[in-house]
Design a protein around this motif. Sequence first.
Motif, PDB file in Angstrom:
ATOM      1  N   GLN A 112       0.852  -1.184   0.000  1.00  0.00           N
ATOM      2  CA  GLN A 112       0.000   0.000   0.000  1.00  0.00           C
ATOM      3  C   GLN A 112       0.889   1.235   0.000  1.00  0.00           C
ATOM      4  O   GLN A 112       1.857   1.314   0.762  1.00  0.00           O
ATOM      5  CB  GLN A 112      -0.926   0.019   1.219  1.00  0.00           C
ATOM      6  CG  GLN A 112      -1.916   1.175   1.206  1.00  0.00           C
ATOM      7  CD  GLN A 112      -2.896   1.127   2.373  1.00  0.00           C
ATOM      8  OE1 GLN A 112      -2.664   0.422   3.340  1.00  0.00           O
ATOM      9  NE2 GLN A 112      -3.981   1.855   2.273  1.00  0.00           N
TER      10      GLN A 112
ATOM     11  N   ALA B  97      -5.916  -0.872   4.198  1.00  0.00           N
ATOM     12  CA  ALA B  97      -6.237  -1.800   3.124  1.00  0.00           C
ATOM     13  C   ALA B  97      -6.412  -3.180   3.723  1.00  0.00           C
ATOM     14  O   ALA B  97      -5.615  -3.603   4.565  1.00  0.00           O
ATOM     15  CB  ALA B  97      -5.144  -1.816   2.062  1.00  0.00           C
TER      16      ALA B  97
ATOM     17  N   THR C  21      -7.920  -4.754   8.480  1.00  0.00           N
ATOM     18  CA  THR C  21      -6.984  -4.042   7.614  1.00  0.00           C
ATOM     19  C   THR C  21      -5.599  -3.958   8.246  1.00  0.00           C
ATOM     20  O   THR C  21      -5.408  -4.244   9.428  1.00  0.00           O
ATOM     21  CB  THR C  21      -7.464  -2.604   7.327  1.00  0.00           C
ATOM     22  OG1 THR C  21      -7.437  -1.845   8.544  1.00  0.00           O
ATOM     23  CG2 THR C  21      -8.856  -2.593   6.736  1.00  0.00           C
TER      24      THR C  21
ATOM     25  N   ALA D 188     -10.120  -0.454   0.527  1.00  0.00           N
ATOM     26  CA  ALA D 188      -9.035   0.485   0.787  1.00  0.00           C
ATOM     27  C   ALA D 188      -9.625   1.849   1.076  1.00  0.00           C
ATOM     28  O   ALA D 188     -10.645   2.239   0.485  1.00  0.00           O
ATOM     29  CB  ALA D 188      -8.085   0.569  -0.400  1.00  0.00           C
TER      30      ALA D 188
ATOM     31  N   ALA E 285      -3.709   0.426  -3.124  1.00  0.00           N
ATOM     32  CA  ALA E 285      -3.573  -0.851  -2.427  1.00  0.00           C
ATOM     33  C   ALA E 285      -3.508  -1.975  -3.446  1.00  0.00           C
ATOM     34  O   ALA E 285      -4.304  -2.024  -4.395  1.00  0.00           O
ATOM     35  CB  ALA E 285      -4.745  -1.071  -1.485  1.00  0.00           C
TER      36      ALA E 285
END
Length: 721
Positions: free
Chosen positions: A594, A603, A623, A698, A712
Motif C-alpha cells: 500500500q 487496506a 486491515t 481500501a 492498495a
Amino acid sequence: MLGHLRGHLRGHLRERRRFAALTAAVAAVLAALLPANPAEAETKPGEWTGTWATAQHASYDPGTSEVTVRIPVRVSAGGSSVRIRLTNGFTAEPVTIGHATVGRSDGGSAVAKPYELRFGGKDEVTIAAGEQAVSDAVRVPVPARSDLVVSLYFPGRLTHISQHWMGLQTVYWTPDGGGDHASDADGDAFTRTDSTFPFLTGVDVRGGDTAGAVVALGDSITDGASSTANANRRWPDYLAGRLSACSSTAGVLNEGISGNRITAGVDGNPSALNRLERDVLSQPGARTVVLIEGVNDLSWGGATGDQVIDGMKEIARRVHARGLRLIGATVVPYRGWGDWWTEAKEADRQKVNAFVRDSGGVFDDYADFDKAVRDPDDPTRYAAAFDSGDHLHPNDTGMKAFADAVDLTTLGAARDCPSARVRLTPYRPTLQAGGDGTEITSTVTNTGTEAVTEVSTRLDLPDGWSAEPAGSARTRSLAPGDSATVTWTVTPAADAAWGTHEIGVRTSFLQDGRTRHDSDSVDATVTPTPSEVQAPYLTSATTTEEAQYAQNGDQFAIWAGGQDLSGWKDEKAAVYLAHAVPPSGTVTARVAGQTGSGPSAKAGIALANDLTAPEAGGYAVLTMSAQFGLEFLTDSDGDGRLDTWAGGGGSYHPAWLKLVRGGTTYTAYASPDGTAWQQVATATVPSANGTGDAGLVASAVNLNYPGQTTTALFDSFSIHE
C-alpha cells in the motif's frame, strides 16, 4: 543501529554475564576444538574451512518445550563434507540438542534430504553454559553459494536461547510441544517463525576448492541492517558471490553485530577487541580479516579518532600475530543519521580514514567503503543511490558497492578472479504494466591491470519481456579502469504480474585468453494501470475522490480516497463478491502493498450482509495501516458504523489477512507468510445473517490529507466454507 540494539536487549536479555569470563571460557573451548593457527592449518589437505558464520551476543527465555527449529543458511564456499558449530555462549544453563540434521534447502522450511548429524558418535549433545559443540563430519555435497538447512530438536523445557538476533532470515519453529521434526523432509510442522539465529554459529566444509576464509568483522552494516531480508544481500554475501567466480574460491564469514564498537562494549555486545579471538582468530581456515568498524565509536560512542586508530592498531597486532592478513575499511559517512553528526566528529572520521588509507603497514591493504557510497557533492553524506533512507545503512545497491570496493587480489584467499564487473542501474526500476518501456543501463568496468577483449552483454528477462539496446552490446577491448555502458529499453509482458521481478545482466569477456563471466541483477517493480474488473467481481465506492480499480488474474488494485473508515465516516472503495460468504465460512486475502496518503490509510478485507449498504448489518473489516498496524473493526449495533476496534502491533507487507465467520461471531487472523497465523481478536456482530458479501477494501483516511489517495495491491483473495 543503537535503537535496534537497545530495543532488542531490553526485550530479550534475561541472563547477563561478565564478558571477560565468557571470553576466556569460549576461547579455551575453541582452542581445544579448532586449529591453533587457522592460516597454516588451512593449507593442509583435508582441513576445515568456514563457509558460514554468525556472532552470538544475546539470550532470551523462549518459554517453550519439546520444539524443533529449522535454520536456513546460504553458504559461501563449497565442499564434499560439512559440519556445524553450536555455541551456548550467552546463557547461564546447559542446553541439550536431542537430534540434529543438515540438508539442502527445498524452499522455505522444507529440506530435500536431511542428513543425520552426530556429536562424538552420539545423536544427543549437551552444551554447558559458555561452551561450544562441533558436530562430526557428514558427507554431503555442498555447492558454493547454495542453501543449507540446519535442524535442531530440543527435548524437554528450553530454558534459554543463545542467539544472534538480527538474522535477516526467516527461521522456522514447531509450536510448543511440537516434538522432534529434525528429520522431516517437508516443513509442514514448522508453523512459527522468527528471524534470529539460535545456537548455530558456524558451518564448515572440506573437500572443496577453497583457499581459506575471509572474516568480515563489523557492526550493523556488516550484519546487513536495511538490506532485503531473505535475499542474502549483505555486503559479505555479495563478496562471496564475487569470490565464487574465481578459479579457487574462499569462504566468507559474517561476524557483524549491530551496535558493535572497537573501543568499548556492553554485556550482550562485546567490543571488537574483546570478541576478536572468539569470532575471528578461531575461525577454521581463516586467512584474511576485513575490518569495517568505527562509525558507532565516533558517532554515539563518544570515542575520539585517536582512540579508534589505537583500537585498529591493537586488532592489527593480534591478527598479524596469528599469521592472518588484515584489510581495513574506511568509515562510512553518516550525516543525517539522527543527531549524531557534528563537525568535530566529521573531523575525527576523516582522521581515521586518512589512517586507514595510509596506515604505514598496520593494514595489509584497504577497501574504500567511504568513497564507494559518499555523495560527491557532499562527502559527509551517502549518495542517494546507496542510502537505505536512514543515512547510515546502505541499501542493497550500497551493499553491492561495498563488496565491489574490495580488491580481490589483496585478500590472499582466492586466485585467478575475473577482472571485469557488470552492474545494472537504477537500483529499483519501475515499469508499468501495459505501458511504454523503461530505460535500464548496464555498465561493464575493467578493474584489472590488463585489457579485456570481446566484451559482450545481455539481459536476462522474465518470460514474455523484451529489451532493445541503444547501440551495440559488444565492445572489442576495454582498457584497465575503463567502462562500457549500454542503455536498454525494457518492456514487461502485457500480462506480467504486478510486483517484483528480477532483471539480470550477464557479461562475457576474454581475460588472458580465457572466456570469463560476471553477472548482476536488480529488482524491477511492475505497477498496475487502471482497468476493468471482470465478473463476477463488482466494485463500490463511497468516497468523494473518484475510485479506480484494476485486475490482473488473481491480482487486484484499488486507488481510493476517503476521510475515514470507522466511527462517523465510512468512506472506502471495494472490489467484492456478492452473496459469497456462508454463515460458516472463511475469507482470506494478501495485501501485497500500500502506498500514498497518510499513515492511517487502510487496506484489507471486509464482510457485510450488503457491502454497498453497511447499515444492512453484519459489517466487519480487517486491515493493515502504517500507523496502527492490524485493525479489526466491527459494527456492534447494526447501524452501519464500525464502532469497535482491536489490533495494533507493527505494520508489515505483504500481510495475509483472514476473517473466519461462525454465524454472528467473527474471528480475525493475520500472518506474514500465510502459514503461521496470529489471532488478532474475536468479536460478535449480532446483525450478521444469511449469506453475505466479501471484498477487498481500501481507504486513504485522508481527513488530515485532503484530496490524497492511496493505492492498495492485493495478490490473493479467496472464500471457503
